[in-house]
Design a protein around this motif. Sequence first.
Motif, PDB file in Angstrom:
ATOM      1  N   THR A 100       9.137 -46.645 -11.926  1.00  0.00           N
ATOM      2  CA  THR A 100       8.269 -45.476 -11.835  1.00  0.00           C
ATOM      3  C   THR A 100       6.992 -45.738 -12.621  1.00  0.00           C
ATOM      4  N   ASP A 101       5.851 -45.419 -11.999  1.00  0.00           N
ATOM      5  CA  ASP A 101       4.561 -45.678 -12.639  1.00  0.00           C
ATOM      6  C   ASP A 101       3.931 -44.406 -13.212  1.00  0.00           C
ATOM      7  N   ARG A 102       4.774 -43.455 -13.597  1.00  0.00           N
ATOM      8  CA  ARG A 102       4.322 -42.197 -14.191  1.00  0.00           C
ATOM      9  C   ARG A 102       5.436 -41.695 -15.097  1.00  0.00           C
ATOM     10  N   ALA A 103       5.201 -40.597 -15.780  1.00  0.00           N
ATOM     11  CA  ALA A 103       6.255 -40.021 -16.617  1.00  0.00           C
ATOM     12  C   ALA A 103       7.422 -39.622 -15.719  1.00  0.00           C
ATOM     13  N   GLN A 149       7.681 -35.916 -14.911  1.00  0.00           N
ATOM     14  CA  GLN A 149       6.401 -35.292 -14.590  1.00  0.00           C
ATOM     15  C   GLN A 149       6.541 -34.030 -13.734  1.00  0.00           C
ATOM     16  N   SER A 150       7.448 -34.024 -12.783  1.00  0.00           N
ATOM     17  CA  SER A 150       7.571 -32.888 -11.856  1.00  0.00           C
ATOM     18  C   SER A 150       8.678 -31.902 -12.220  1.00  0.00           C
ATOM     19  N   THR A 202      15.030 -42.910 -15.037  1.00  0.00           N
ATOM     20  CA  THR A 202      13.580 -43.048 -14.960  1.00  0.00           C
ATOM     21  C   THR A 202      13.133 -43.706 -13.653  1.00  0.00           C
ATOM     22  N   THR A 220      12.530 -44.310  -9.615  1.00  0.00           N
ATOM     23  CA  THR A 220      12.144 -43.457  -8.492  1.00  0.00           C
ATOM     24  C   THR A 220      13.068 -43.713  -7.312  1.00  0.00           C
ATOM     25  N   THR A 225      11.794 -39.098  -9.203  1.00  0.00           N
ATOM     26  CA  THR A 225      12.688 -39.926 -10.016  1.00  0.00           C
ATOM     27  C   THR A 225      14.101 -39.371  -9.931  1.00  0.00           C
TER      28      THR A 225
END
Length: 170
Positions: A65-68, A71-72, A126, A128, A141
Motif C-alpha cells: 500500500t502506498d498510502r496510510a 486512510q479510509s 496494511t 491492499t 486495505t
Amino acid sequence: MNKNEIVKELKSTITEFQQLISSFDEQQLNAVPFEGSWTPAQVARHICKANSGFAEALNGPVQDTDRAPDQSVKTIERIMLDFTTKMNAPAFILPEMKAYNKERLINTLEDIKVDVSKAVTDLDLTQTCLSFELPGLGQVTRLEAVYFMIYHTQRHAHQLKNIKNKHAVN
C-alpha cells in the motif's frame, strides 16, 4: 493498529448482531415489519451475503500500500453509521424473498466471525486487497475492508433494533 482490539470489535459486533436475530421469534423473523422494510431474516441474510466473501478477499491477492493503511476508515465509518441516509444494496447481496431458518443464519454468522477473526490475526492488514473494491473508494486495505465489514454490520444491527422496537409497540 492493535489486532487484538480489531478482533474484539469484530467479534462483539457480530455477536450483538447474532443476539438481535435470536431475539426475534420465528414469526417475527420472517415478517415484514413495515412497508418498504426487509424482514429481520432478510437483514441477516444480507449481512451473511455481504460478509461471506471477506475472508476470501482478505486472504486473496494483495499488494503493498502506498498510502496510510487506515486512510479510509473514518470515511467508511461516517458513511456506514449515518443512519439518516438510505442506501441500496448491490444486486449480488440482496436477500432472497423467502422464509429463513434462524439457526442457519446464526451459524453462518458464526463461521464468518471465526474466519475473518483468523484473517485479522494472521495477515498483514496494511496490504491492499486486489480482489475487492468499495464504490467511491476503490481498492482498500485489509484493515479498511475489515472496518467496512464491522461498520456495515453495525448499521444493520441498528436497523434490527428499529424493527425490534416496531414489534414491541405492536
